[in-house]
Design a protein around this motif. Sequence first.
Motif, mmCIF file in Angstrom:
data_model
loop_
_atom_site.group_PDB
_atom_site.id
_atom_site.type_symbol
_atom_site.label_atom_id
_atom_site.label_comp_id
_atom_site.label_asym_id
_atom_site.label_seq_id
_atom_site.Cartn_x
_atom_site.Cartn_y
_atom_site.Cartn_z
ATOM 1 N N ALA A 181 24.045 21.302 20.974
ATOM 2 C CA ALA A 181 25.317 20.709 20.322
ATOM 3 C C ALA A 181 24.539 19.568 20.350
ATOM 4 N N LYS A 182 24.832 19.073 21.717
ATOM 5 C CA LYS A 182 24.301 17.482 22.137
ATOM 6 C C LYS A 182 22.695 17.331 22.125
ATOM 7 N N VAL A 183 21.832 18.749 21.746
ATOM 8 C CA VAL A 183 20.954 17.959 21.387
ATOM 9 C C VAL A 183 20.623 17.713 19.898
ATOM 10 N N ASN A 191 10.638 15.171 21.421
ATOM 11 C CA ASN A 191 9.892 15.472 21.648
ATOM 12 C C ASN A 191 9.921 16.415 23.726
ATOM 13 N N THR A 192 11.344 17.459 23.825
ATOM 14 C CA THR A 192 11.685 17.147 25.407
ATOM 15 C C THR A 192 11.868 18.908 25.367
ATOM 16 N N VAL A 193 11.214 19.453 26.344
ATOM 17 C CA VAL A 193 11.780 20.861 26.950
ATOM 18 C C VAL A 193 12.644 21.205 27.708
ATOM 19 N N ALA A 258 13.227 34.097 36.331
ATOM 20 C CA ALA A 258 14.046 33.607 37.333
ATOM 21 C C ALA A 258 13.186 32.441 37.749
ATOM 22 N N ILE A 259 13.606 31.635 36.985
ATOM 23 C CA ILE A 259 13.209 29.599 36.667
ATOM 24 C C ILE A 259 13.904 29.340 36.645
ATOM 25 N N GLU A 260 14.494 28.349 38.119
ATOM 26 C CA GLU A 260 14.866 27.625 38.456
ATOM 27 C C GLU A 260 14.672 25.853 38.140
ATOM 28 N N SER A 261 16.254 24.893 37.447
ATOM 29 C CA SER A 261 15.790 24.166 36.750
ATOM 30 C C SER A 261 17.629 23.289 36.923
ATOM 31 N N GLU A 262 17.031 22.109 36.813
ATOM 32 C CA GLU A 262 18.243 21.461 36.528
ATOM 33 C C GLU A 262 18.843 20.967 35.273
ATOM 34 N N ASP A 263 17.912 21.106 34.453
ATOM 35 C CA ASP A 263 18.018 20.781 32.832
ATOM 36 C C ASP A 263 19.322 20.754 32.581
ATOM 37 N N PHE A 264 20.022 21.708 32.769
ATOM 38 C CA PHE A 264 21.601 22.071 32.195
ATOM 39 C C PHE A 264 22.439 21.378 32.359
ATOM 40 N N ALA A 265 22.422 20.474 33.567
ATOM 41 C CA ALA A 265 22.822 19.302 34.355
ATOM 42 C C ALA A 265 22.793 18.149 33.382
ATOM 43 N N LYS A 266 21.190 18.323 33.292
ATOM 44 C CA LYS A 266 21.077 17.248 32.834
ATOM 45 C C LYS A 266 21.058 16.432 31.122
ATOM 46 N N VAL A 267 21.562 17.810 30.506
ATOM 47 C CA VAL A 267 21.655 18.231 28.958
ATOM 48 C C VAL A 267 23.443 17.500 29.127
ATOM 49 N N LEU A 268 24.139 18.731 29.800
ATOM 50 C CA LEU A 268 25.711 18.358 29.226
ATOM 51 C C LEU A 268 25.913 17.943 30.485
#
Length: 288
Positions: A181-183, A191-193, A258-268
């Motif tokens: 919803a935020k995106v 043009n983001t992933v 097994a994909i580590e990422s901080e993108d949730f925090a970036k978006v939310l």
Amino acid sequence: MKMLVTGATGKLGSKIVETLLQTVPVEQLAVSVRDPKKAEGLQRRGVEVRQGDFDYPETLDSAFAGIERLLLISADGDNDTRIRQHSNAVAAAERAGVRFIAYTSIANAEGSTNSMAPVHKATEEAILKTGISYSFLRNNWYLENEISSIQGVIAGAPWITSAGDGKVGWALQQDYAEAAAKVLAGEGHENTVYELSGPLLSQQELVTAIGEVLGKEITMQKVDDVTYGEIMKGAGLPDFLIPMLVNIQKDIREGSLAIESEDFAKVLGRSTTPIKEALTQIVNGIKA
């Protein structure tokens, strides 16, 4: 600005729409569904409901008309069917002059060995070829996917897995819904992933957390793929589901999630719901 969500009456889609209704004016929101009768509740609340079926491109032309920002939620079905349906939707979005497409993809779509990855790789490539601005929401794994197994352990069954020590970035559908919803409604996502993954946990770590939430010790039964398939078949699951379930276990064991990422925090702007809190929500829902 007019935005549209496909698959709006599905489990994820309905959560996304509810989140959007709390954050954007209702007149800016439209939904596309195969059966408008299932969205009558949304229509009564002022949401514009359009009929659109990925199998019938002509319905998508009218569904996407005048839409600036589109959230394409991946469909269900076998890989070939989904690739065809998604291709229809992307082509219709291009014909309609859509300016931004957000798409619910899978972890590491372009390089993944996951059995479901070909759908998402093909869809991402189709979107890129249009030249339309995009955001690929590479959702890892819904914690709700484990509900049947959690129901089993509540009833006293062991946790059965052939996923070995493979790790998964589980998160609640609500977390994925809020990110989508935020995106869709926000700015700066062209043009983001986004690799949307919760903290990585093994089956054993997840089972330990479930046991702590339930206040009981859970037996874990590690088996091979053949045995896992036989157990699932013995549990009464339909034959057509068994290969998919076995493949999911294999995909996890081989590390495709097994994909580590901080993108949730970036978006939310926050981390995902902590695993014990998330599991408590699911357990309460099961027991309700």
